[in-house]
Design a protein around this motif. Structure first.
Motif, PDB file in Angstrom:
ATOM      1  N   GLU A 177      72.605 -10.015   6.739  1.00 27.52           N
ATOM      2  CA  GLU A 177      72.869  -9.766   8.159  1.00 27.52           C
ATOM      3  C   GLU A 177      71.584  -9.821   8.984  1.00 27.52           C
ATOM      4  OE1 GLU A 177      75.829  -9.603   9.439  1.00 27.52           O
ATOM      5  OE2 GLU A 177      76.794  -9.728   7.469  1.00 27.52           O
ATOM      6  N   LEU A 178      70.472  -9.404   8.382  1.00 23.76           N
ATOM      7  CA  LEU A 178      69.192  -9.471   9.088  1.00 23.76           C
ATOM      8  C   LEU A 178      68.790 -10.924   9.325  1.00 23.76           C
ATOM      9  CD1 LEU A 178      66.726  -8.070  10.286  1.00 23.76           C
ATOM     10  CD2 LEU A 178      65.736  -7.964   7.983  1.00 23.76           C
ATOM     11  N   LEU A 238      64.085  -3.097  12.198  1.00 25.73           N
ATOM     12  CA  LEU A 238      64.709  -3.291  10.891  1.00 25.73           C
ATOM     13  C   LEU A 238      63.720  -3.823   9.859  1.00 25.73           C
ATOM     14  CD1 LEU A 238      68.004  -4.924  12.212  1.00 25.73           C
ATOM     15  CD2 LEU A 238      67.692  -2.558  11.441  1.00 25.73           C
ATOM     16  N   GLU A 239      62.459  -3.942  10.263  1.00 26.96           N
ATOM     17  CA  GLU A 239      61.427  -4.422   9.342  1.00 26.96           C
ATOM     18  C   GLU A 239      60.262  -3.443   9.231  1.00 26.96           C
ATOM     19  OE1 GLU A 239      60.589  -8.311  11.013  1.00 26.96           O
ATOM     20  OE2 GLU A 239      61.945  -9.263   9.562  1.00 26.96           O
ATOM     21  N   GLN A 251      71.913   0.550  18.882  1.00 21.49           N
ATOM     22  CA  GLN A 251      72.086  -0.789  18.323  1.00 21.49           C
ATOM     23  C   GLN A 251      71.587  -0.886  16.880  1.00 21.49           C
ATOM     24  OE1 GLN A 251      70.667  -3.947  20.841  1.00 21.49           O
ATOM     25  NE2 GLN A 251      72.009  -3.386  22.537  1.00 21.49           N
ATOM     26  N   VAL A 252      70.531  -0.158  16.557  1.00 22.94           N
ATOM     27  CA  VAL A 252      70.067  -0.124  15.165  1.00 22.94           C
ATOM     28  C   VAL A 252      71.126   0.531  14.285  1.00 22.94           C
ATOM     29  CG1 VAL A 252      68.388   0.908  13.596  1.00 22.94           C
ATOM     30  CG2 VAL A 252      67.605  -0.174  15.698  1.00 22.94           C
ATOM     31  N   GLY A 253      71.699   1.640  14.774  1.00 20.27           N
ATOM     32  CA  GLY A 253      72.760   2.308  14.026  1.00 20.27           C
ATOM     33  C   GLY A 253      73.983   1.424  13.865  1.00 20.27           C
ATOM     34  N   ASP A 277      77.543  -1.857  10.565  1.00 24.43           N
ATOM     35  CA  ASP A 277      78.183  -3.158  10.352  1.00 24.43           C
ATOM     36  C   ASP A 277      77.953  -3.643   8.921  1.00 24.43           C
ATOM     37  OD1 ASP A 277      79.272  -3.350  12.853  1.00 24.43           O
ATOM     38  OD2 ASP A 277      77.651  -4.572  13.701  1.00 24.43           O
ATOM     39  N   VAL A 278      76.741  -3.436   8.423  1.00 27.71           N
ATOM     40  CA  VAL A 278      76.440  -3.804   7.034  1.00 27.71           C
ATOM     41  C   VAL A 278      77.325  -3.005   6.086  1.00 27.71           C
ATOM     42  CG1 VAL A 278      74.675  -3.777   5.226  1.00 27.71           C
ATOM     43  CG2 VAL A 278      74.063  -4.480   7.546  1.00 27.71           C
ATOM     44  N   LEU A 279      77.459  -1.708   6.359  1.00 24.48           N
ATOM     45  CA  LEU A 279      78.301  -0.849   5.524  1.00 24.48           C
ATOM     46  C   LEU A 279      79.745  -1.339   5.500  1.00 24.48           C
ATOM     47  CD1 LEU A 279      77.295   2.889   6.177  1.00 24.48           C
ATOM     48  CD2 LEU A 279      77.560   1.778   3.964  1.00 24.48           C
TER      49      LEU A 279
END
Length: 229
Positions: free
Chosen positions: A70-71, A90-91, A199-201, A206-208
């Motif tokens: 997703e990243l 995210l990095e 948005q980070v959350g 979304d990944v989960l």
């Protein structure tokens, strides 16, 4: 002596104050507190324990692949000038740090009610805030804030175990030490905006939702998997 007459309760004699401080700092860095369970200790079935361990390993692998996928998709997207770029957030850490946060969130949901859940936005903000707190801890360690904190507590504990505490009370001494050493909350920390946290959350949730696959029921031997939120 005069000091012996003043000293009444030497409550610190059997307490390693430096050890207590290190334990407290480590708990705050790890965002984890250990408490003694009140449950009756039962022998764990080795087969179930092994199955649970394998389940966690599989889940971690799924989330790792999902996070990196997703990243990469996010990096390929064409963004408008007005869009917020959350990729740097995210990095900051290695992927495993993000996976651990998602696993903790998933673990919390396993204890939640089947009939009620907080709004999705609230969940996303909560997860984003956890990541922000990890960022704050990382920056404060890098900037020497933790070392300053240790110096403060050294001075403070040296004060409270002597008769000086009867002349200058603990609160006054604490305020004086922090002012002298400039070890307040570090105002150089870059605060994340609400939108960035949200948005980070959202990205992590979304990944989960897309990549976490849990067998239902977990204890069956079948390998049938289904998506669970």
């Amino acid at each position: 002596s005069k000091d012996e007459l003043i000293q009444i309760d030497q409550w610190w004699k059997d307490t390693d104050l430096k050890k207590k401080l290190e334990e407290q700092i480590q708990m705050e860095i790890d965002h984890r507190v250990k408490i003694k369970s009140i449950n009756t200790i039962k022998l764990t079935d080795e087969k179930l324990a092994k199955r649970y361990e394998n389940f966690l390993v599989d889940l971690e692998q799924q989330l790792t692949v999902g996070f990196l996928t997703e990243l990469e998709i996010l990096k390929q997207k064409v963004r408008k000038p007005s869009d917020i770029n959350i990729i740097p957030f995210l990095e900051i850490f290695e992927p495993k740090e993000y996976i651990d946060l998602m696993l903790k969130a998933l673990h919390q949901h396993s204890y939640a009610s089947e009939f009620h859940s907080s709004p999705f936005v609230t969940l996303c903000v909560g997860l984003g805030k956890h990541l922000y707190q990890k960022y704050v801890c990382k920056m404060r360690r890098k900037n020497g804030f933790i070392d300053k904190l240790r110096l403060i507590y050294d001075d403070y504990t040296n004060h409270v175990v002597t008769n000086q505490r009867f002349m200058v009370n603990e609160r006054q001494k604490w305020n004086k030490i922090t002012k002298e050493k400039f070890a307040f909350m570090d105002h150089n920390d870059r605060r994340w905006t609400f939108t960035q946290v949200l948005q980070v959350g959202e990205f992590l949730y979304d990944v989960l939702l897309k990549h976490a696959k849990i067998r239902v029921p977990l204890l069956t031997e079948k390998n049938t998997a289904s998506n669970k939120s």
